[in-house]
Design a protein around this motif. Structure first.
Motif, short mmCIF file in Angstrom:
data_model
loop_
_atom_site.label_atom_id
_atom_site.label_comp_id
_atom_site.label_asym_id
_atom_site.label_seq_id
_atom_site.Cartn_x
_atom_site.Cartn_y
_atom_site.Cartn_z
N UNK A 207 -10.83 32.35 5.46
CA UNK A 207 -9.58 32.77 4.81
C UNK A 207 -9.83 33.40 3.44
N UNK A 208 -11.10 33.52 3.07
CA UNK A 208 -11.46 34.18 1.81
C UNK A 208 -11.22 33.34 0.58
N UNK A 209 -11.25 32.02 0.71
CA UNK A 209 -11.05 31.14 -0.45
C UNK A 209 -12.23 31.25 -1.40
N UNK A 210 -11.95 30.99 -2.67
CA UNK A 210 -13.00 31.10 -3.69
C UNK A 210 -13.96 29.92 -3.67
N UNK A 211 -13.55 28.81 -3.02
CA UNK A 211 -14.40 27.63 -2.94
C UNK A 211 -14.41 27.10 -1.50
N UNK A 212 -15.42 26.28 -1.19
CA UNK A 212 -15.54 25.72 0.16
C UNK A 212 -14.64 24.49 0.31
N UNK A 213 -13.35 24.74 0.44
CA UNK A 213 -12.38 23.65 0.52
C UNK A 213 -12.46 22.92 1.86
N UNK A 214 -12.37 21.60 1.79
CA UNK A 214 -12.23 20.76 2.98
C UNK A 214 -11.17 19.71 2.66
N UNK A 215 -10.58 19.15 3.70
CA UNK A 215 -9.59 18.10 3.46
C UNK A 215 -10.26 16.80 3.04
N UNK A 216 -11.30 16.42 3.76
CA UNK A 216 -12.10 15.24 3.39
C UNK A 216 -13.56 15.62 3.50
N UNK A 217 -14.37 15.09 2.61
CA UNK A 217 -15.79 15.39 2.66
C UNK A 217 -16.45 14.64 3.80
N UNK A 218 -17.45 15.29 4.40
CA UNK A 218 -18.19 14.65 5.47
C UNK A 218 -19.05 13.52 4.93
N UNK A 219 -19.30 12.53 5.78
CA UNK A 219 -20.21 11.45 5.40
C UNK A 219 -21.66 11.90 5.53
N UNK A 220 -21.86 13.11 6.07
CA UNK A 220 -23.20 13.67 6.20
C UNK A 220 -23.59 14.46 4.95
N UNK A 221 -24.03 15.69 5.14
CA UNK A 221 -24.44 16.54 4.02
C UNK A 221 -23.21 17.29 3.49
N UNK A 222 -22.66 16.81 2.37
CA UNK A 222 -21.43 17.40 1.81
C UNK A 222 -21.73 18.39 0.69
N UNK A 223 -22.97 18.84 0.63
CA UNK A 223 -23.36 19.79 -0.42
C UNK A 223 -22.47 21.04 -0.38
N UNK A 224 -21.87 21.39 -1.52
CA UNK A 224 -21.05 22.59 -1.61
C UNK A 224 -19.61 22.39 -1.19
#
Length: 331
Positions: A207-224
């Motif tokens: 969607x061209x967002x300026x940041x890597x938005x997620x609703x909840x961070x993964x319990x795995x590799x959440x880098x970025x």
């Protein structure tokens, strides 16, 4: 009449033995309800019915598996439906945050509660140890989730078990997109959450967002990953980006819900068909080996009457023979 010949007695004994043999057979059929109980009764029917009985047990196991799968799908679909409502609430809160003068920190408090509830719903969507909306350690989204659906005996005597499956659309090249997020959360420790709607950054990038938005961070590799949240310094442009990302997630959730709903309907149809097949097995087996209880009941009464008559005949024949024997006793 010769005292060495007992035609009448022998004939009466023959009739009595024949009646007793038939009577024992009929009594056994009435007692068991079966006219083909052993291979000696009818080898062909016994062999066919025995094979059908084993197939019927396998079909019953399929029914049990479909029932368990139906319950699992009900749980997964309920989780998706509940999560859709929660994400819709999150979207509404973000839209409200675009108004001038709104206290974004207070809205963020509500967002935090809604996101925590999303996590709770996803984690709770487990039935019999199986969770179809969350990927965890050891799960492989490229491997379809399979459900035993039917037991089939081929014409050559071989058998196979067909399955229904729910499979993620993994790209052949290995590059994932938002369409591959066919789970709600991807918590695999060695992955970045790309196969979970709430944990995938693809919705933000696409969607061209300026940041890597997620609703909840993964319990795995959440880098970025940047979890959607509001502060006093969140700009209007950033809020609008979050709204677009959440809206894209909602669209993908409808895809996941539709897939679960379609599979749930397929399970229901297959379960009904499996029950019909099982009933057909019972009917076929019954036709081959079950006794006609009305007919056998009538036969039993008739044979019991014949037995009484045969015993009387034998008694008369023995009496006649004894009379002749006594005439020659003193000679």
């Amino acid at each position: 009449m010769s005292i060495y010949r007992r035609e009448a007695v022998d004939a009466a004994l023959y009739v009595l033995r024949d009646v007793n043999r038939n009577l024992l057979t009929t009594q056994r059929q009435v007692a068991t309800g079966l006219r083909v109980e052993r291979a000696s009764d009818n080898g062909a029917y016994w062999a066919i019915s025995t094979k059908l009985k084993t197939d019927q047990k396998a079909q019953s196991a399929i029914q049990d598996a479909l029932g368990l799968a139906g319950a699992t799908m009900d749980t997964a679909y309920s989780a998706v439906a509940e999560s859709t409502d929660l994400v819709s609430e999150i979207k509404a809160k973000l839209v409200a945050a675009t108004e001038t003068g709104v206290d974004k920190t207070k809205i963020n408090d509500e967002l935090t509660q809604l996101k925590d509830q999303l996590r709770s719903v996803v984690s709770s969507a487990t039935f019999n140890g199986d969770n179809w909306v969350q990927l965890k350690d050891g799960d492989n989204p490229a491997k379809p989730r399979e459900i035993p659906a039917s037991f089939i005996r081929m014409a050559d005597g071989t058998v196979r078990v067909d399955k229904l499956s729910y499979q993620v659309d993994i790209s052949p090249s290995g590059t994932t997109t938002s369409k591959d997020a066919r789970y709600l959360v991807d918590d695999r420790p060695d992955q970045s959450g790309q196969n979970g709607v709430f944990t995938s950054v693809h919705f933000a990038t696409e969607t061209g967002a300026s940041q890597n938005y997620v609703l909840v961070k993964t319990a795995g590799d959440s880098t970025g990953q940047v979890e959607i949240a509001l502060t006093e310094n969140t700009s209007q442009d950033q809020v609008k980006e979050m709204v677009r990302v959440v809206d894209a997630m909602l669209n993908q959730m409808t895809t996941v819900g539709s897939a679960f709903g379609a599979l749930e309907k397929r399970i229901s149809l297959q379960s009904d068909f499996s029950k019909s097949i099982n009933d057909n097995y019972s009917t076929s087996i019954s036709r081959m080996i079950d006794a006609n209880m009305e007919e056998e009941g009538s036969r039993l009464k008739a044979l019991q009457t014949q037995q009484q008559l045969a015993l009387q005949s034998l008694s008369i024949a023995n009496a006649a023979y004894d009379t002749v024997r006594q005439l020659f006793q003193n000679i």
